[in-house]
Design a protein around this motif. Sequence first.
Motif, PDB file in Angstrom:
ATOM      1  N   VAL A   1      38.011  56.118  31.326  1.00 58.82           N
ATOM      2  CA  VAL A   1      38.848  56.683  30.258  1.00 58.82           C
ATOM      3  C   VAL A   1      38.728  55.858  28.967  1.00 58.82           C
ATOM      4  O   VAL A   1      38.839  54.638  28.982  1.00 58.82           O
ATOM      5  N   THR A   2      38.500  56.573  27.877  1.00 58.03           N
ATOM      6  CA  THR A   2      38.466  55.978  26.543  1.00 58.03           C
ATOM      7  C   THR A   2      39.396  56.805  25.640  1.00 58.03           C
ATOM      8  O   THR A   2      39.910  57.838  26.072  1.00 58.03           O
ATOM      9  N   ALA A   3      39.572  56.333  24.423  1.00 57.79           N
ATOM     10  CA  ALA A   3      40.391  57.089  23.467  1.00 57.79           C
ATOM     11  C   ALA A   3      39.688  57.082  22.113  1.00 57.79           C
ATOM     12  O   ALA A   3      39.150  56.046  21.694  1.00 57.79           O
TER      13      ALA A   3
ATOM     14  N   ARG B   1      32.452  48.155  27.425  1.00 56.52           N
ATOM     15  CA  ARG B   1      31.623  48.243  26.228  1.00 56.52           C
ATOM     16  C   ARG B   1      30.602  49.377  26.342  1.00 56.52           C
ATOM     17  O   ARG B   1      30.338  50.096  25.372  1.00 56.52           O
ATOM     18  N   ALA B   2      30.080  49.573  27.549  1.00 59.01           N
ATOM     19  CA  ALA B   2      29.092  50.655  27.726  1.00 59.01           C
ATOM     20  C   ALA B   2      29.741  52.014  27.417  1.00 59.01           C
ATOM     21  O   ALA B   2      29.122  52.882  26.790  1.00 59.01           O
ATOM     22  N   ASP B   3      30.989  52.176  27.824  1.00 63.03           N
ATOM     23  CA  ASP B   3      31.675  53.454  27.586  1.00 63.03           C
ATOM     24  C   ASP B   3      32.020  53.635  26.109  1.00 63.03           C
ATOM     25  O   ASP B   3      31.807  54.713  25.535  1.00 63.03           O
ATOM     26  N   THR B   4      32.571  52.591  25.487  1.00 64.27           N
ATOM     27  CA  THR B   4      32.933  52.745  24.065  1.00 64.27           C
ATOM     28  C   THR B   4      31.673  52.925  23.213  1.00 64.27           C
ATOM     29  O   THR B   4      31.689  53.659  22.230  1.00 64.27           O
TER      30      THR B   4
ATOM     31  N   ILE C   1      33.960  53.337  15.432  1.00 61.20           N
ATOM     32  CA  ILE C   1      34.173  51.888  15.308  1.00 61.20           C
ATOM     33  C   ILE C   1      34.942  51.415  16.543  1.00 61.20           C
ATOM     34  O   ILE C   1      35.987  52.002  16.868  1.00 61.20           O
ATOM     35  N   TYR C   2      34.484  50.368  17.174  1.00 65.47           N
ATOM     36  CA  TYR C   2      35.219  49.820  18.319  1.00 65.47           C
ATOM     37  C   TYR C   2      36.562  49.273  17.827  1.00 65.47           C
ATOM     38  O   TYR C   2      36.629  48.519  16.860  1.00 65.47           O
ATOM     39  N   ALA C   3      37.651  49.643  18.509  1.00 71.33           N
ATOM     40  CA  ALA C   3      38.988  49.256  18.033  1.00 71.33           C
ATOM     41  C   ALA C   3      39.869  48.678  19.149  1.00 71.33           C
ATOM     42  O   ALA C   3      41.085  48.668  19.019  1.00 71.33           O
ATOM     43  N   GLY C   4      39.243  48.199  20.232  1.00 68.43           N
ATOM     44  CA  GLY C   4      40.025  47.467  21.222  1.00 68.43           C
ATOM     45  C   GLY C   4      40.203  48.186  22.547  1.00 68.43           C
ATOM     46  O   GLY C   4      39.619  49.235  22.801  1.00 68.43           O
ATOM     47  N   ARG C   5      41.015  47.571  23.355  1.00 67.71           N
ATOM     48  CA  ARG C   5      41.285  48.065  24.713  1.00 67.71           C
ATOM     49  C   ARG C   5      42.365  49.148  24.665  1.00 67.71           C
ATOM     50  O   ARG C   5      43.082  49.295  23.676  1.00 67.71           O
ATOM     51  N   LEU C   6      42.524  49.834  25.791  1.00 68.17           N
ATOM     52  CA  LEU C   6      43.483  50.947  25.835  1.00 68.17           C
ATOM     53  C   LEU C   6      44.922  50.498  25.589  1.00 68.17           C
ATOM     54  O   LEU C   6      45.748  51.284  25.145  1.00 68.17           O
ATOM     55  N   ARG C   7      45.225  49.214  25.851  1.00 62.57           N
ATOM     56  CA  ARG C   7      46.608  48.769  25.614  1.00 62.57           C
ATOM     57  C   ARG C   7      46.949  48.821  24.122  1.00 62.57           C
ATOM     58  O   ARG C   7      48.118  48.737  23.760  1.00 62.57           O
ATOM     59  N   ASN C   8      45.940  48.969  23.285  1.00 59.11           N
ATOM     60  CA  ASN C   8      46.184  49.109  21.844  1.00 59.11           C
ATOM     61  C   ASN C   8      46.088  50.559  21.361  1.00 59.11           C
ATOM     62  O   ASN C   8      46.029  50.815  20.148  1.00 59.11           O
TER      63      ASN C   8
END
Length: 233
Positions: free
Chosen positions: A147-149, A178-181, A197-204
Amino acid sequence: MTTKAAEKAPKKDPWDLPDVSGLVVGVLGGTGDQGRGLAYRLARAGQKVIIGSRAAERAQAAADELGNGVEGADNAECARRSDIVIVAVPWDGHAKTLQGLREELAGKLVIDCVNPLGFDKKGAYALKPEEGSAAEQAAALLPDSRVTAAFHHLSAVLLQNPEVEEIDTDVMVLGESRADTDQVQALAARIPGMRGIYAGRLRNAHQVESLVANLISTNRRYKAHAGLRVTDV
Ligand SMILES: NC(=O)c1ccc[n+]([C@@H]2O[C@H](COP(=O)([O-])OP(=O)(O)OC[C@H]3O[C@@H](n4cnc5c(N)ncnc54)[C@H](OP(=O)(O)O)[C@@H]3O)[C@@H](O)[C@H]2O)c1
């Protein structure tokens, strides 16, 4: 003399993203504004897209309107046939939709773009999901999926307007791997003008989902379809 640092492999260029052009993208709730808009843009860029609906015939009708090789199916078949699945249902139906698709979504890259928002006479405001965010709720309900967002800050009006050539915006991408994002960033980059743009983990994810309430306020004041640009990257 070789130091430990010198022996380390060179750092990977964060803009060196994978080729996702051959992957099938499904859009759950693809008959809605956001789903149609994303489906249209991705298909126009050459991606194979299947839109999903609770009713296969609604998906088919929307797919026929979108053209560009878009297909329609019920949400379960859409999930089964896709490599990457975008969740574009309203927050109200989010948990129920994902609960029912755990098996179909196992092993898939899931991109949640759901913004849990409330509206009252002061405008839009962010809701606070028990799990922290819609994306974290998705991750909790889909333990066998990746799961990504992403795609929270887009204007469905611009996405659907065929006269708009480029979608001038950055897309904040969150996830645990990282592979998923990287794959999600690469998918965003398929759409002309768009950059992931990478913007962090799901907790953010909560802040990213909530920011839409601010953009809606901006849009109302300036009669605009505001997007986002992250500077200096
Ligand atoms: N609109 C935007 O500009 C925008 C931008 C960024 C993110 N988003 C997010 O994207 C999501 C979809 O937004 P939208 O404006 O496209 O919403 P929408 O048009 O209200 O809904 C999308 C589709 O979801 C399905 N649906 C409706 N209620 C449902 C329920 N209770 N359970 C399962 N499916 C249901 C419907 O398709 P069927 O009846 O065919 O199943 C509908 O066409 C939202 O979570 C929103 O926060 C929207």
